[in-house]
Motif scaffolding. Structure first.
Motif, PDB file in Angstrom:
ATOM      1  N   GLU B  17       0.823  -1.209   0.000  1.00 56.38           N
ATOM      2  CA  GLU B  17       0.000   0.000   0.000  1.00 56.38           C
ATOM      3  C   GLU B  17       0.858   1.261   0.000  1.00 56.38           C
ATOM      4  OE1 GLU B  17      -0.187  -2.554   2.079  1.00 56.38           O
ATOM      5  OE2 GLU B  17      -2.248  -3.029   2.669  1.00 56.38           O
ATOM      6  N   VAL B  23      -2.530  -0.291  -5.522  1.00 61.81           N
ATOM      7  CA  VAL B  23      -2.920  -0.860  -4.233  1.00 61.81           C
ATOM      8  C   VAL B  23      -3.428   0.241  -3.301  1.00 61.81           C
ATOM      9  CG1 VAL B  23      -2.164  -2.240  -2.278  1.00 61.81           C
ATOM     10  CG2 VAL B  23      -1.195  -2.691  -4.540  1.00 61.81           C
ATOM     11  N   ILE B  31      -4.906  -2.679   3.670  1.00 64.06           N
ATOM     12  CA  ILE B  31      -5.846  -3.810   3.637  1.00 64.06           C
ATOM     13  C   ILE B  31      -6.417  -4.064   5.023  1.00 64.06           C
ATOM     14  CG2 ILE B  31      -5.874  -6.331   3.424  1.00 64.06           C
ATOM     15  CD1 ILE B  31      -4.080  -6.021   0.925  1.00 64.06           C
ATOM     16  N   GLU B 202      -3.574  -7.929  -3.704  1.00 61.18           N
ATOM     17  CA  GLU B 202      -3.539  -6.519  -3.347  1.00 61.18           C
ATOM     18  C   GLU B 202      -3.991  -5.620  -4.487  1.00 61.18           C
ATOM     19  OE1 GLU B 202      -1.056  -8.665  -3.286  1.00 61.18           O
ATOM     20  OE2 GLU B 202       0.484  -7.952  -4.669  1.00 61.18           O
TER      21      GLU B 202
END
Lengths: 260, 260, 260, 260
Positions: B17, B23, B31, B202
């Motif tokens: 991320e 992502v 996440i 992802e």
């Protein structure tokens, strides 16, 4: 087994082959003969066949007594199999006979009897490609197979398949149209072993496929009784008096901590 | 649990991320926050998050002590997780904490530690469609789901998946390119429960999918300890002396024939 | 379940209590009432009883439709249970009803039907001590129990017990005279859950024992349907057309090496 | 296996025998030699031994490569086994080697590694009688055994035994002092097979007992790899590109009702 020879009986309902030209062209002597012909090329197997329209539906008591592994193919005539035949086969399985159920045999009386569930599933006839994946590669039924093999045209069977969780799951199938299926399932019941193997449909040459035939002969060896040398002796021993134990008067230490 | 609240910790390696715009656009807070946000809408859950780059990698002893169910997402940094953290998590699972391992977590140190196997599988990134079939419809993790659900774009995971046979198999996935996968697998280890759930990658919005989120919240409830009220009391009881039995001198009848 | 209340029916053959003074003194209202009385003290259970000599043997279709968990005690009159009643109960289990089979119910028609095996075992009446060990301490059926509990006088049941391997094994019993027995066995069949629990014999106060009663009420909660909210919806969904998948024409990379 | 000969290595920590006169009198050449001597009387086995104090702790890579089934006896020196040896043995098991773990080997590093759990249990040294019951009579490891057999003096091991539920449970032990134990447990891990067998203690002549030796030689045959002929080929095949499927454009019928 009283020897190293495994006695196999291939049972087939043998109806489609008599009335359908496509099926007859694929299996002119019947599906049972296609399977038996392969098994006869294998070492240490003694193979015979039996069909529904024979006396006692091919499964007289003495036939069952002389069978170590029974292979079952049925489809259109499940309901014609007499309950007393089903009783006999069940009893023989519980006494150590192996049973291999093929394809539409999932809905046979004997398979439903052994499972206790509906054994229903989804299905579709669309000549789909099937990929059969090995998910238990150390299992003897998978011996000699690649990681997966394919059948170009098959009838689709899809989940949910209403069976007890298999004791061992050997294969999972993938179908072109979007379904999966637990295709190779092992069950231990009584002293017997049961293997359900999905592939097959009478209008495709499934039982001429080398991988399918290899699975069947592997399964025959797996399903043959492998426990106590004599089933009869085993149950005999169960009926003998067992000495109840008169324990000595020891001074036991207290139980130890598990963290030894 | 000392109450009816289940304390959940969502752990994420939280690296993709930070460096990948795709992502980040899907999971701007990570996440872990996507999953935690869903879980916070559910009754009777107390949810927190933890990530790899926090002190003690987010999993200090007191965090684990205060966690009933740990959710694990990792991928690129499996090897950065310290062995002493893995030891702690394993010990806590064996003492009754639930563990839910998502997607690429199949290759995390903690999952491989708990399984004892390589946990390897086949994989392919091709934005394939996945159909996830329920094969154990009475299982609480499948509650509220239809017979199957789909994810339009996923990374493919294929068999053979090198894990011990699951104690309960809940889902099997179908992939567009020809593979199948045991996608929802339950394991009992020590006093703990482990659920592996395949979906996720992802670069797809997997953790915004309503069915995926439902499975995760179902799994949290399944994985929370359901046995003896106090793990500590249970092991405490194991260390107490057990009275060995001084049997009375009865005159037992011989064993009866099983054919009653 | 359409609500959070679990509807329990305790079925008893109810014959010994009518003819044997010892049994009647232990269970003046019948074994079913002893069990029901306990269950009525538990939260969120709606409890009724049924017995063999009632109309439709106590198990009319509407009774079964209104039952989430059926408890079964039978012994001397197994063969009097009509096959159509057994059919009905089996069908209801496969549609999601739980079944708890107690003691001599191992040889009932319904248990043998669900198992597919003989369900035979060894036995001896010698008022022996039984120790019941928990071998799956995180199982909800073992909740609140110590590592083992004892019954001072029981009828002995010994291995080999001819059942399929249980999906979950919760208890193993030790008997004074030298036998062991798988005493608490869970099975998933269709959408239903089955628990076999060994203790019990009509001439001992087994169903007044606090641990035995705790196991039974734990088992009721375990056996109630926990899957999709509506069984009917589930099977309904199985009959709907499923869209076959028309895959996009992607260019997939070759499969990756599992050693990622 | 490249042939029909099973290559067995019997590994023993071999310490008690050197320092304790009782143990030495029972096993003058070591426990490993007692077991190996029996196995050398069996057909188609090639047997060697290895011990902790040999170079590379007896388990060099080439020894493992040449071993189809490894038998493990350890007790006092579990912690002396080097982690790199444990790594090697684990890798070889996952590639298809069988492992038979005896008695106190339950707490060896390699068994705990393969199980993922503590592998703790209760225990007591009181020279108790043990009765070992067969609970899976069709299992090849039970071949030739009576329904139960006895050992007059053993160390007691009792439940709860903290292992994953065995894939197959073959034996349950009864002990004079009031305990039970899952004594014969089969596990499939990777391509390998693992059998844990409880009996044994260095101060009793357990490994001279005919039934115990029969179990061990049965287990050797069970544990030898039975899957794909060549493990190497299997994993090789896993790395080859798999053709993704380009489905034909068929017009499938809607799914059929499961109630065919």
């Amino acid at each position: 087994m009283s020897s190293d020879i495994i006695r196999v009986t291939v049972w087939n309902e043998f109806r489609h082959e008599k009335v359908n030209a496509t099926v007859r062209s694929l299996y002119p002597e019947g599906i049972h003969e296609a399977i038996a012909t392969h098994l006869r090329t294998q070492p240490a197997l003694a193979v015979r066949t039996a069909t529904l329209d024979e006396p006692e539906q091919g499964l007289a008591q003495e036939v069952l007594e002389g069978t170590d592994v029974l292979i079952w193919w049925g489809h259109a005539a499940h309901n014609e199999v007499q309950d007393e035949v089903v009783d006999r086969v069940q009893q023989r399985i519980l006494n150590g006979m192996g049973l291999i159920v093929l394809h539409s045999g999932h809905y046979s009386k004997i398979f439903r009897r052994m499972m206790g569930t509906t054994c229903l599933l989804r299905w579709r006839e669309a000549a789909e490609r099937e990929r059969i994946w090995v998910v238990h590669p150390s299992h003897p039924i998978a011996a000699g197979l690649p990681p997966y093999f394919e059948l170009e045209h098959t009838e689709m069977y899809g989940e949910h398949f209403d069976i007890p969780a298999p004791d061992e799951l050997v294969f999972i199938s993938w179908f072109e149209g979007g379904e999966v299926f637990r295709s190779g399932c092992c069950f231990y019941r009584g002293l017997g072993r049961i293997f359900y193997f999905r592939p097959g449909h009478e209008i495709y040459p499934i039982y001429h496929d080398a991988n399918v035939l290899r699975v069947i002969s592997n399964a025959v060896r797996w399903a043959a009784f492998q426990g106590n040398a004599s089933v009869k002796d085993y149950y005999g021993a169960m009926t003998e008096p067992i000495e109840t134990i008169a324990p000595k008067d020891y001074q036991a230490e207290p139980i130890q901590h598990p963290g030894r």
